[in-house]
Design an enzyme around this catalytic site. Sequence first.
Site, PDB file in Angstrom:
ATOM      1  N   ALA A  73       0.797  -1.244  -0.044  1.00 23.73           N
ATOM      2  CA  ALA A  73       0.017  -0.008   0.101  1.00 23.73           C
ATOM      3  C   ALA A  73       0.820   1.358  -0.017  1.00 23.73           C
ATOM      4  CB  ALA A  73      -0.936  -0.117   1.286  1.00 23.73           C
ATOM      5  N   THR A  74       1.888   1.404   0.662  1.00 22.76           N
ATOM      6  CA  THR A  74       2.907   2.464   0.644  1.00 22.76           C
ATOM      7  C   THR A  74       3.197   2.824  -0.864  1.00 22.76           C
ATOM      8  OG1 THR A  74       3.744   2.116   2.865  1.00 22.76           O
ATOM      9  CG2 THR A  74       5.233   3.328   1.147  1.00 22.76           C
ATOM     10  N   ASN A 154      -5.637   3.545  10.724  1.00 21.01           N
ATOM     11  CA  ASN A 154      -5.233   2.451  10.916  1.00 21.01           C
ATOM     12  C   ASN A 154      -4.907   2.578  12.721  1.00 21.01           C
ATOM     13  OD1 ASN A 154      -3.706   4.591   9.771  1.00 21.01           O
ATOM     14  ND2 ASN A 154      -1.798   3.848  10.840  1.00 21.01           N
ATOM     15  N   GLN A 182      -6.848  -0.574   5.455  1.00 20.20           N
ATOM     16  CA  GLN A 182      -7.528  -1.152   6.792  1.00 20.20           C
ATOM     17  C   GLN A 182      -8.829  -1.538   6.434  1.00 20.20           C
ATOM     18  OE1 GLN A 182      -5.911  -1.697   9.374  1.00 20.20           O
ATOM     19  NE2 GLN A 182      -3.950  -1.010   9.283  1.00 20.20           N
ATOM     20  N   SER A 202      -3.212  -3.614   0.819  1.00 16.23           N
ATOM     21  CA  SER A 202      -2.025  -4.306   1.004  1.00 16.23           C
ATOM     22  C   SER A 202      -2.247  -5.730   1.435  1.00 16.23           C
ATOM     23  CB  SER A 202      -1.144  -3.646   2.156  1.00 16.23           C
ATOM     24  OG  SER A 202       0.106  -4.062   1.868  1.00 16.23           O
ATOM     25  N   HIS A 204      -0.862  -7.778   3.217  1.00 13.78           N
ATOM     26  CA  HIS A 204      -0.512  -8.454   4.556  1.00 13.78           C
ATOM     27  C   HIS A 204      -1.379  -8.047   5.751  1.00 13.78           C
ATOM     28  CE1 HIS A 204       1.563  -4.976   6.753  1.00 13.78           C
ATOM     29  NE2 HIS A 204       1.568  -4.497   5.509  1.00 13.78           N
ATOM     30  N   THR A 243       9.141  -7.023 -12.791  1.00 13.92           N
ATOM     31  CA  THR A 243       8.722  -8.509 -13.064  1.00 13.92           C
ATOM     32  C   THR A 243       7.604  -8.957 -11.860  1.00 13.92           C
ATOM     33  OG1 THR A 243      10.754  -9.120 -13.841  1.00 13.92           O
ATOM     34  CG2 THR A 243       9.530 -11.034 -12.932  1.00 13.92           C
ATOM     35  N   CYS A 329       4.374   1.574  11.503  1.00 13.56           N
ATOM     36  CA  CYS A 329       5.212   2.464  10.616  1.00 13.56           C
ATOM     37  C   CYS A 329       5.832   3.473  11.237  1.00 13.56           C
ATOM     38  CB  CYS A 329       4.570   2.937   9.322  1.00 13.56           C
ATOM     39  SG  CYS A 329       3.822   1.451   8.339  1.00 13.56           S
TER      40      CYS A 329
END
Length: 408
Positions: A73-74, A154, A182, A202, A204, A243, A329
């Site tokens: 997501a970043t 978040n 989130q 994201s 994860h 890739t 973060c």
Amino acid sequence: MSKVIYLDYNATTPMDPRVLDAMLPYMGAKFGNAASRSHSYGWEAEEAVELARQQVADLIGASPKEIVFTSGATESDNIAVKGAVEMLAHKGRHVITVKTEHKAILDTCKYLETKGLADVTYLDPDRDGLVTVEQIAAAIRDDTILITVMYGNNEIGTLQPITEIGALARERGIWFHTDATQGVGKVPFDVNAMNVDIASLSGHKIYGPKGVGVLYVRRRNPRVRLAPVIHGGGHERGMRSGTLNVPGIVGIGEAARLCQAELTRDAAHTRALRDRFEKTLLEALDHTELNGHQVKRLPNTTNLSFTCVEGESLIMGIPDVAVSSGSACTSASLEPSYVLRALGVGDELAHSSIRFSFGRFSTEEDVDIATESLIGTVNRLREMSPLYEMVLEGIDLSTIDWSSGQEH
């Protein structure tokens, strides 16, 4: 304790075993490059990527052609904001955002400001973390090209009115981006129903692997085209060369499929655990406050301030419970949460705040063990605090002139 209770699902989620099962073949025998169009190894990888693209699209109500895979997501946030500002430079340079956004948005906006590429308006949320459509409307200028407001926060879980904000942006001809990291998988999210033009998420955060994310980019009404941040072979509609991470993409696809199938159950499960957790703590501990909106929030998240208890001391005092004092973060910083400060929470209370977040694999036993540990530790730390004695005597600590020790 033989087990550390994990209550930090907003930082990262454990990978669902079903996701790992889907990924494993692509870490071994199915090792092809999805861009290799001349043999079966490449075709096999490309087929897996396209299935994942469809699975993610189904989760958010999009077309698979609108799904761009990234590293997380970043990166998606960076492409969204930088790419929009560069692509729309001929129309204007004004961006609207909120002071409680993730650092991936705030730092990107600040970077663009330092380079003279954008003028950014940072809106103040209310005490619950909400901004209003009226605030957005008042901030719009003739040269406004992008509005970026996160879906679910978040740290405090507050859900912004993105459907209404998106409708306003659509009416004014302004692109609307939301960091939905989130929110996706926890509450319903549909890019068309919510008038979203660009969205970040994201792997994860939805029980998938780390190192893979998604950028949703609308193709019609309006057609959105973003300038790339990474240049190279022209992968992903030219917006994100490199890739493709086939195992990771297969993982985020399967994670998205499971979230779509189990969203209602997961939301009910985490909400019940969160409510049980909050009720136990708020009944047992006085001078404990909830940060964020009580209703308009993610079902799995609670952020609590324990007056006269320093957050880091509390975390160290509960080694059997894994939690954080804010975003993963920024948790290495000893500064109080910038999100809570933006809500008007004072430094003392912000320093006493802890985020707890629950997930698919959390249990009632986890909640009961964690609350027992927290109650004992908070009481022990408060017994050692002369400030807590003053609070019990009814003294407002904010009125103390600490240089003289007198109230004012």
